[in-house]
Design a protein around this motif. Structure first.
Motif, PDB file in Angstrom:
ATOM      1  N   GLY A  51      33.309  45.129  33.880  1.00  0.00           N
ATOM      2  CA  GLY A  51      33.871  43.808  33.689  1.00  0.00           C
ATOM      3  C   GLY A  51      33.239  42.821  34.644  1.00  0.00           C
ATOM      4  N   PHE A  52      33.716  41.566  34.585  1.00  0.00           N
ATOM      5  CA  PHE A  52      33.146  40.583  35.483  1.00  0.00           C
ATOM      6  C   PHE A  52      34.160  39.497  35.801  1.00  0.00           C
ATOM      7  CE2 PHE A  52      32.686  38.014  31.746  1.00  0.00           C
ATOM      8  CZ  PHE A  52      32.582  36.697  32.181  1.00  0.00           C
ATOM      9  N   LEU A  53      33.903  38.820  36.906  1.00  0.00           N
ATOM     10  CA  LEU A  53      34.715  37.694  37.342  1.00  0.00           C
ATOM     11  C   LEU A  53      33.793  36.578  37.804  1.00  0.00           C
ATOM     12  CD1 LEU A  53      37.462  39.324  39.588  1.00  0.00           C
ATOM     13  CD2 LEU A  53      37.814  38.316  37.337  1.00  0.00           C
ATOM     14  N   VAL A  54      34.257  35.344  37.691  1.00  0.00           N
ATOM     15  CA  VAL A  54      33.514  34.242  38.277  1.00  0.00           C
ATOM     16  C   VAL A  54      33.897  34.149  39.754  1.00  0.00           C
ATOM     17  CG1 VAL A  54      33.255  32.940  36.149  1.00  0.00           C
ATOM     18  CG2 VAL A  54      35.313  32.635  37.521  1.00  0.00           C
ATOM     19  N   LYS A  55      33.010  33.615  40.566  1.00  0.00           N
ATOM     20  CA  LYS A  55      33.213  33.631  42.009  1.00  0.00           C
ATOM     21  C   LYS A  55      34.356  32.738  42.481  1.00  0.00           C
ATOM     22  CE  LYS A  55      28.737  35.142  43.772  1.00  0.00           C
ATOM     23  NZ  LYS A  55      27.598  34.821  44.650  1.00  0.00           N
ATOM     24  N   ASP A  56      34.768  31.781  41.649  1.00  0.00           N
ATOM     25  CA  ASP A  56      35.868  30.923  42.076  1.00  0.00           C
ATOM     26  C   ASP A  56      37.231  31.460  41.638  1.00  0.00           C
ATOM     27  OD1 ASP A  56      35.716  30.450  39.390  1.00  0.00           O
ATOM     28  OD2 ASP A  56      35.564  28.266  39.533  1.00  0.00           O
ATOM     29  N   THR A  57      37.254  32.744  41.269  1.00  0.00           N
ATOM     30  CA  THR A  57      38.517  33.391  40.927  1.00  0.00           C
ATOM     31  C   THR A  57      39.471  33.342  42.126  1.00  0.00           C
ATOM     32  OG1 THR A  57      37.472  34.887  39.351  1.00  0.00           O
ATOM     33  CG2 THR A  57      39.570  35.588  40.276  1.00  0.00           C
ATOM     34  N   LYS A  58      40.754  33.180  41.861  1.00  0.00           N
ATOM     35  CA  LYS A  58      41.738  33.137  42.933  1.00  0.00           C
ATOM     36  C   LYS A  58      41.770  34.481  43.662  1.00  0.00           C
ATOM     37  CE  LYS A  58      44.683  29.783  40.535  1.00  0.00           C
ATOM     38  NZ  LYS A  58      46.028  29.528  39.938  1.00  0.00           N
TER      39      LYS A  58
ATOM     40  N   ASP B 160      40.297  51.074  34.052  1.00  0.00           N
ATOM     41  CA  ASP B 160      40.366  50.118  32.961  1.00  0.00           C
ATOM     42  C   ASP B 160      39.225  49.120  33.089  1.00  0.00           C
ATOM     43  OD1 ASP B 160      42.705  51.205  31.884  1.00  0.00           O
ATOM     44  OD2 ASP B 160      43.940  50.109  33.320  1.00  0.00           O
ATOM     45  N   SER B 161      38.988  48.390  32.001  1.00  0.00           N
ATOM     46  CA  SER B 161      37.953  47.371  32.032  1.00  0.00           C
ATOM     47  C   SER B 161      38.590  46.003  32.130  1.00  0.00           C
ATOM     48  CB  SER B 161      37.089  47.433  30.762  1.00  0.00           C
ATOM     49  OG  SER B 161      36.361  48.632  30.726  1.00  0.00           O
ATOM     50  N   LEU B 162      37.921  45.127  32.839  1.00  0.00           N
ATOM     51  CA  LEU B 162      38.440  43.777  33.013  1.00  0.00           C
ATOM     52  C   LEU B 162      37.841  42.905  31.917  1.00  0.00           C
ATOM     53  CD1 LEU B 162      40.296  42.324  35.084  1.00  0.00           C
ATOM     54  CD2 LEU B 162      38.197  41.342  36.002  1.00  0.00           C
ATOM     55  N   LEU B 163      38.482  42.909  30.761  1.00  0.00           N
ATOM     56  CA  LEU B 163      38.000  42.129  29.629  1.00  0.00           C
ATOM     57  C   LEU B 163      39.161  41.362  29.026  1.00  0.00           C
ATOM     58  CD1 LEU B 163      35.692  44.747  27.911  1.00  0.00           C
ATOM     59  CD2 LEU B 163      34.975  42.685  29.093  1.00  0.00           C
ATOM     60  N   SER B 164      39.175  40.087  29.204  1.00  0.00           N
ATOM     61  CA  SER B 164      40.243  39.272  28.634  1.00  0.00           C
ATOM     62  C   SER B 164      39.755  38.676  27.318  1.00  0.00           C
ATOM     63  CB  SER B 164      40.614  38.146  29.594  1.00  0.00           C
ATOM     64  OG  SER B 164      39.558  37.210  29.662  1.00  0.00           O
ATOM     65  N   PRO B 165      40.665  38.253  26.457  1.00  0.00           N
ATOM     66  CA  PRO B 165      40.251  37.660  25.185  1.00  0.00           C
ATOM     67  C   PRO B 165      39.701  36.259  25.355  1.00  0.00           C
ATOM     68  CG  PRO B 165      42.625  37.579  25.410  1.00  0.00           C
ATOM     69  CD  PRO B 165      42.118  38.403  26.559  1.00  0.00           C
ATOM     70  N   GLY B 166      39.678  35.752  26.592  1.00  0.00           N
ATOM     71  CA  GLY B 166      39.197  34.402  26.855  1.00  0.00           C
ATOM     72  C   GLY B 166      37.718  34.343  27.123  1.00  0.00           C
ATOM     73  N   PRO B 167      37.314  34.018  28.371  1.00  0.00           N
ATOM     74  CA  PRO B 167      35.902  33.807  28.673  1.00  0.00           C
ATOM     75  C   PRO B 167      35.000  34.985  28.329  1.00  0.00           C
ATOM     76  CG  PRO B 167      37.271  33.032  30.472  1.00  0.00           C
ATOM     77  CD  PRO B 167      38.178  33.775  29.536  1.00  0.00           C
ATOM     78  N   THR B 168      35.451  36.203  28.599  1.00  0.00           N
ATOM     79  CA  THR B 168      34.587  37.356  28.345  1.00  0.00           C
ATOM     80  C   THR B 168      34.291  37.500  26.861  1.00  0.00           C
ATOM     81  OG1 THR B 168      35.588  38.456  30.229  1.00  0.00           O
ATOM     82  CG2 THR B 168      34.297  39.816  28.745  1.00  0.00           C
ATOM     83  N   GLY B 169      35.332  37.418  26.048  1.00  0.00           N
ATOM     84  CA  GLY B 169      35.139  37.551  24.607  1.00  0.00           C
ATOM     85  C   GLY B 169      34.241  36.464  24.055  1.00  0.00           C
ATOM     86  N   ARG B 170      34.442  35.226  24.506  1.00  0.00           N
ATOM     87  CA  ARG B 170      33.608  34.122  24.023  1.00  0.00           C
ATOM     88  C   ARG B 170      32.164  34.309  24.449  1.00  0.00           C
ATOM     89  NH1 ARG B 170      38.092  31.072  25.748  1.00  0.00           N
ATOM     90  NH2 ARG B 170      36.993  30.402  27.635  1.00  0.00           N
ATOM     91  N   LEU B 171      31.977  34.774  25.681  1.00  0.00           N
ATOM     92  CA  LEU B 171      30.627  34.982  26.191  1.00  0.00           C
ATOM     93  C   LEU B 171      29.898  36.041  25.382  1.00  0.00           C
ATOM     94  CD1 LEU B 171      28.375  34.681  28.285  1.00  0.00           C
ATOM     95  CD2 LEU B 171      29.585  36.324  29.700  1.00  0.00           C
TER      96      LEU B 171
ATOM     97  N   VAL C  91      31.902  55.987  40.194  1.00  0.00           N
ATOM     98  CA  VAL C  91      31.807  54.665  40.811  1.00  0.00           C
ATOM     99  C   VAL C  91      31.883  53.574  39.746  1.00  0.00           C
ATOM    100  CG1 VAL C  91      30.394  53.118  42.220  1.00  0.00           C
ATOM    101  CG2 VAL C  91      30.412  55.582  42.688  1.00  0.00           C
ATOM    102  N   LYS C  92      32.789  52.628  39.922  1.00  0.00           N
ATOM    103  CA  LYS C  92      32.946  51.519  38.993  1.00  0.00           C
ATOM    104  C   LYS C  92      32.237  50.289  39.546  1.00  0.00           C
ATOM    105  CE  LYS C  92      35.821  54.054  36.606  1.00  0.00           C
ATOM    106  NZ  LYS C  92      35.451  54.618  35.287  1.00  0.00           N
ATOM    107  N   VAL C  93      31.798  49.427  38.641  1.00  0.00           N
ATOM    108  CA  VAL C  93      31.133  48.185  39.052  1.00  0.00           C
ATOM    109  C   VAL C  93      31.877  46.987  38.464  1.00  0.00           C
ATOM    110  CG1 VAL C  93      29.034  46.793  38.967  1.00  0.00           C
ATOM    111  CG2 VAL C  93      28.876  49.278  39.240  1.00  0.00           C
ATOM    112  N   LEU C  94      32.273  46.078  39.339  1.00  0.00           N
ATOM    113  CA  LEU C  94      32.888  44.815  38.942  1.00  0.00           C
ATOM    114  C   LEU C  94      31.877  43.719  39.246  1.00  0.00           C
ATOM    115  CD1 LEU C  94      35.295  43.088  38.041  1.00  0.00           C
ATOM    116  CD2 LEU C  94      36.133  43.176  40.394  1.00  0.00           C
TER     117      LEU C  94
END
Length: 226
Positions: A105-112, A127-138, A81-84
């Motif tokens: 991984g994670f998403l903000v609720k206002d994601t399209k 796969d993991s939902l990790l972008s070099p943007g918000p996730t990496g900075r966080l 079982v995966k958790v997003l």
């Protein structure tokens, strides 16, 4: 036919769950198998309905999303079982705790809407939902604090078992590169890059790429802005 993704929605707001349910059910490759209003209910339904993936809100009554994720990740019967994780803001420091607990991984609720469906497919595929943007900075911001939320574990001694090439690969993964991008950067074949990532996960006993990213930051292999 391709097997449909069985999705469990966990959020304490009924209207939010209903909106997500309509969106997920509109996808030809997904089914909503259950909805949970609390973290404890999410864990129970994950077991009862055999979901492939849980879309989990961070903040919920009874048992928050982090603890619910930790229970799911620790249950051998729920190994697949995966958790997003969903959060209201991409600055939510609890996201790092959730990734440590086993979220992929994670998403903000206002994601399209289309991005949410793509995220479900990505995580369900392993796969993991990790972008070099918000996730990496966080992750960088939280882990460079004197004491990360919940207390950061020291860098695992098994990091010393990594070869120079594996350290290179881990560094690129922590910066948000996927296997194809890692291969192009290092002049490897995609299969070789994938093999390296699998071996690194085995040596570090990491559940997925999300935990590899956290390990890299905790070990100082990657630094904020580096």
């Amino acid at each position: 036919m391709t097997r449909r993704i069985r999705v469990l929605l966990a959020d304490d707001q009924a209207l939010v769950r209903a909106a997500f349910a309509m969106l997920v059910e509109s996808a030809p490759d997904m089914d909503v198998v259950a909805q949970a209003g609390t973290g404890r209910e999410a864990v129970e339904l994950a077991r009862a309905r055999r979901a492939d993936l849980v879309v989990m809100d961070v903040r919920m009554p009874d048992l928050d999303g982090i603890e619910a994720t930790r229970l799911i990740a620790a249950d051998e019967d729920l190994a697949g079982v995966k958790v997003l994780m969903l959060t209201t803001y991409d600055t939510d420091e609890h996201v790092v705790e959730a990734l440590r607990a086993g979220a992929s991984g994670f998403l903000v609720k206002d994601t399209k809407p289309a991005e949410l469906l793509d995220a479900i497919r990505t995580v369900a595929a392993g796969d993991s939902l990790l972008s070099p943007g918000p996730t990496g900075r966080l992750i960088a911001r939280v882990l460079r604090q004197p004491e990360a939320p919940g207390g950061a574990d020291p860098a695992p001694s098994s990091l010393a078992a990594l070869s120079d090439r594996e350290r290179q690969v881990l560094t690129l993964v922590a910066r948000g590169l996927n296997n194809t991008e890692v291969a192009e950067t290092l002049g490897l074949s995609p299969l070789t890059a994938k093999t390296h990532v699998s071996r690194i996960m085995g040596k570090l006993t990491a559940r997925d790429r999300a935990q590899l990213v956290i390990t890299a930051y905790e070990a100082g292999l990657v630094t904020p802005g580096g």
